[in-house]
Write a protein that holds these residues in place. Structure first.
Motif, PDB file in Angstrom:
ATOM      1  N   LEU A 169      53.605  30.049  25.422  1.00 40.28           N
ATOM      2  CA  LEU A 169      54.283  30.006  24.241  1.00 40.28           C
ATOM      3  C   LEU A 169      54.932  28.369  24.532  1.00 40.28           C
ATOM      4  O   LEU A 169      56.172  27.802  24.106  1.00 40.28           O
ATOM      5  CB  LEU A 169      55.867  30.967  23.467  1.00 40.28           C
ATOM      6  CG  LEU A 169      54.442  31.757  22.710  1.00 40.28           C
ATOM      7  CD1 LEU A 169      55.722  32.840  22.163  1.00 40.28           C
ATOM      8  CD2 LEU A 169      54.082  31.265  21.177  1.00 40.28           C
ATOM      9  N   ALA A 170      55.673  28.772  25.970  1.00 43.63           N
ATOM     10  CA  ALA A 170      56.677  27.973  26.892  1.00 43.63           C
ATOM     11  C   ALA A 170      55.763  26.611  26.823  1.00 43.63           C
ATOM     12  O   ALA A 170      56.590  25.570  26.851  1.00 43.63           O
ATOM     13  CB  ALA A 170      57.054  28.949  28.004  1.00 43.63           C
ATOM     14  N   LEU A 171      54.435  26.243  27.005  1.00 42.71           N
ATOM     15  CA  LEU A 171      53.922  25.135  27.409  1.00 42.71           C
ATOM     16  C   LEU A 171      53.454  24.289  26.426  1.00 42.71           C
ATOM     17  O   LEU A 171      52.967  23.596  26.938  1.00 42.71           O
ATOM     18  CB  LEU A 171      53.413  25.429  28.511  1.00 42.71           C
ATOM     19  CG  LEU A 171      53.924  25.845  30.093  1.00 42.71           C
ATOM     20  CD1 LEU A 171      53.217  26.745  30.678  1.00 42.71           C
ATOM     21  CD2 LEU A 171      54.763  25.644  30.258  1.00 42.71           C
ATOM     22  N   VAL A 172      52.883  25.139  25.050  1.00 34.83           N
ATOM     23  CA  VAL A 172      52.751  24.489  24.256  1.00 34.83           C
ATOM     24  C   VAL A 172      53.399  23.764  22.910  1.00 34.83           C
ATOM     25  O   VAL A 172      53.752  22.854  23.033  1.00 34.83           O
ATOM     26  CB  VAL A 172      51.373  25.239  23.541  1.00 34.83           C
ATOM     27  CG1 VAL A 172      50.615  24.940  22.417  1.00 34.83           C
ATOM     28  CG2 VAL A 172      49.983  25.150  25.053  1.00 34.83           C
ATOM     29  N   PRO A 173      53.535  25.065  22.552  1.00 33.63           N
ATOM     30  CA  PRO A 173      54.933  24.714  20.949  1.00 33.63           C
ATOM     31  C   PRO A 173      55.879  23.942  21.794  1.00 33.63           C
ATOM     32  O   PRO A 173      57.151  23.098  21.272  1.00 33.63           O
ATOM     33  CB  PRO A 173      55.230  25.946  20.527  1.00 33.63           C
ATOM     34  CG  PRO A 173      54.982  27.002  21.448  1.00 33.63           C
ATOM     35  CD  PRO A 173      53.577  26.324  22.596  1.00 33.63           C
ATOM     36  N   ARG A 174      56.902  24.709  23.104  1.00 27.64           N
ATOM     37  CA  ARG A 174      58.093  24.123  23.257  1.00 27.64           C
ATOM     38  C   ARG A 174      57.965  22.945  24.361  1.00 27.64           C
ATOM     39  O   ARG A 174      58.746  22.577  24.806  1.00 27.64           O
ATOM     40  CB  ARG A 174      58.674  25.080  24.302  1.00 27.64           C
ATOM     41  CG  ARG A 174      58.635  26.725  23.028  1.00 27.64           C
ATOM     42  CD  ARG A 174      59.542  27.706  24.177  1.00 27.64           C
ATOM     43  NE  ARG A 174      60.137  27.419  25.590  1.00 27.64           N
ATOM     44  CZ  ARG A 174      61.725  27.154  25.468  1.00 27.64           C
ATOM     45  NH1 ARG A 174      62.642  27.426  24.400  1.00 27.64           N
ATOM     46  NH2 ARG A 174      61.742  27.280  27.284  1.00 27.64           N
ATOM     47  N   THR A 175      56.679  22.662  24.850  1.00 29.39           N
ATOM     48  CA  THR A 175      56.835  21.598  25.122  1.00 29.39           C
ATOM     49  C   THR A 175      55.969  20.484  24.579  1.00 29.39           C
ATOM     50  O   THR A 175      56.143  19.218  24.426  1.00 29.39           O
ATOM     51  CB  THR A 175      55.738  22.202  26.592  1.00 29.39           C
ATOM     52  OG1 THR A 175      56.361  23.067  27.812  1.00 29.39           O
ATOM     53  CG2 THR A 175      56.008  20.872  28.205  1.00 29.39           C
TER      54      THR A 175
END
Length: 273
Positions: A169-175
């Motif tokens: 969640l941190a690194l695909v949608p949010r990044t």
């Protein structure tokens, strides 16, 4: 895995929304993948605890486009129709990967609330819609999905985070997907400046929907951080370093990022680099 939970192979899981998502992910032809996503009902039965045995070769993808390193994807002039088609093809490939990413998070990560899985089903449907808009626009320009080489950066990060939902969640949608919020205004301006109003209008649709997709990622990332007693900003920095996320550089679309749920502390950290 709970001792009372029996892994279920995808071929025997069509009674469950999450199993249907896995079957859609495995579809190789884009036509079959879009049809499989559209066939998943809003009120499909949902087993949040079920553990699935995936088929080999995920995600399913057609033989084309040829996948190359990012540096090998040529930059073409927006002054030519082929250049604009190449740009739209790159966007279509991002959307195709985004369909797969939404489907993957549905089947892979058990134990989340029902709304988590239904949120990502909505994302998968909208990404499929975006892909089809771009595909149709390419067809109107005399091209098809697969005509140009593409890179696989989005799915590479999915592979790295396949055992860690918080990192996913941190690194695909949010990044990676949030970078699309930053890039969209410039892409739209290039297309509009080249006189391609039809393509620019598609970018407008995608940006509006992607704000909602990043917001879903933000919501569930912060939900898990709260459960684990983690500070979202500090946790993000640690995950980005651990999983070697790309360093984000401006300009940033701060208005879109705020609409997608990034708070002032996160935006300050982003701008501080």
């Amino acid at each position: 895995m709970d001792s009372n939970t029996t892994p279920v192979a995808v071929g025997h899981a069509q009674d469950c929304l999450r199993g249907q998502a896995l079957a859609a992910l495995a579809a190789t032809a884009w036509q079959d993948k879009l049809a499989a996503v559209r066939a998943i009902s809003d009120d499909a039965a949902l087993d949040c605890a079920r553990v699935f045995v995936p088929t080999a070769g995920l995600p399913g993808r057609p033989p084309l486009p040829q996948l190359v390193a990012p540096a090998q994807v040529k930059h073409r002039s927006m002054a030519t129709q082929e250049g604009r088609a190449a740009l739209l093809h790159a966007l279509a490939h991002i959307e195709f990967n985004a369909i797969n990413l939404a489907l993957d998070v549905i089947w892979r990560f058990a134990g989340m609330p029902e709304t988590f899985y239904r949120d990502w089903l909505r994302v998968a449907r909208e990404e499929a819609y975006h892909f089809d808009l771009l595909r149709q626009r390419l067809a109107a320009m005399g091209h098809a999905y697969g005509d140009f080489p593409a890179h696989n950066g989005l799915w590479d990060m999915a592979q790295r985070t396949r055992a860690d939902l918080l990192a996913r969640l941190a690194l695909v949608p949010r990044t990676l997907e949030a970078r699309g919020l930053d890039a969209s205004p410039a892409i739209r301006a290039k297309l509009a400046g080249a006189g391609d109003a039809d393509s620019a209008a598609i970018v407008d649709i995608i940006l509006a929907d992607e704000i909602g997709h990043v917001a879903i990622g933000n919501h569930w990332y912060k939900h898990l951080c709260a459960q684990m007693g983690k500070n979202p900003v500090a946790c993000y920095a640690e995950l980005a370093q651990r999983y070697e996320a790309p360093r984000l550089r401006g300009p940033f679309n701060l208005e879109a990022r705020r609409a997608a749920g990034f708070d002032d502390a996160e935006l300050a950290a982003l701008q501080a680099g």
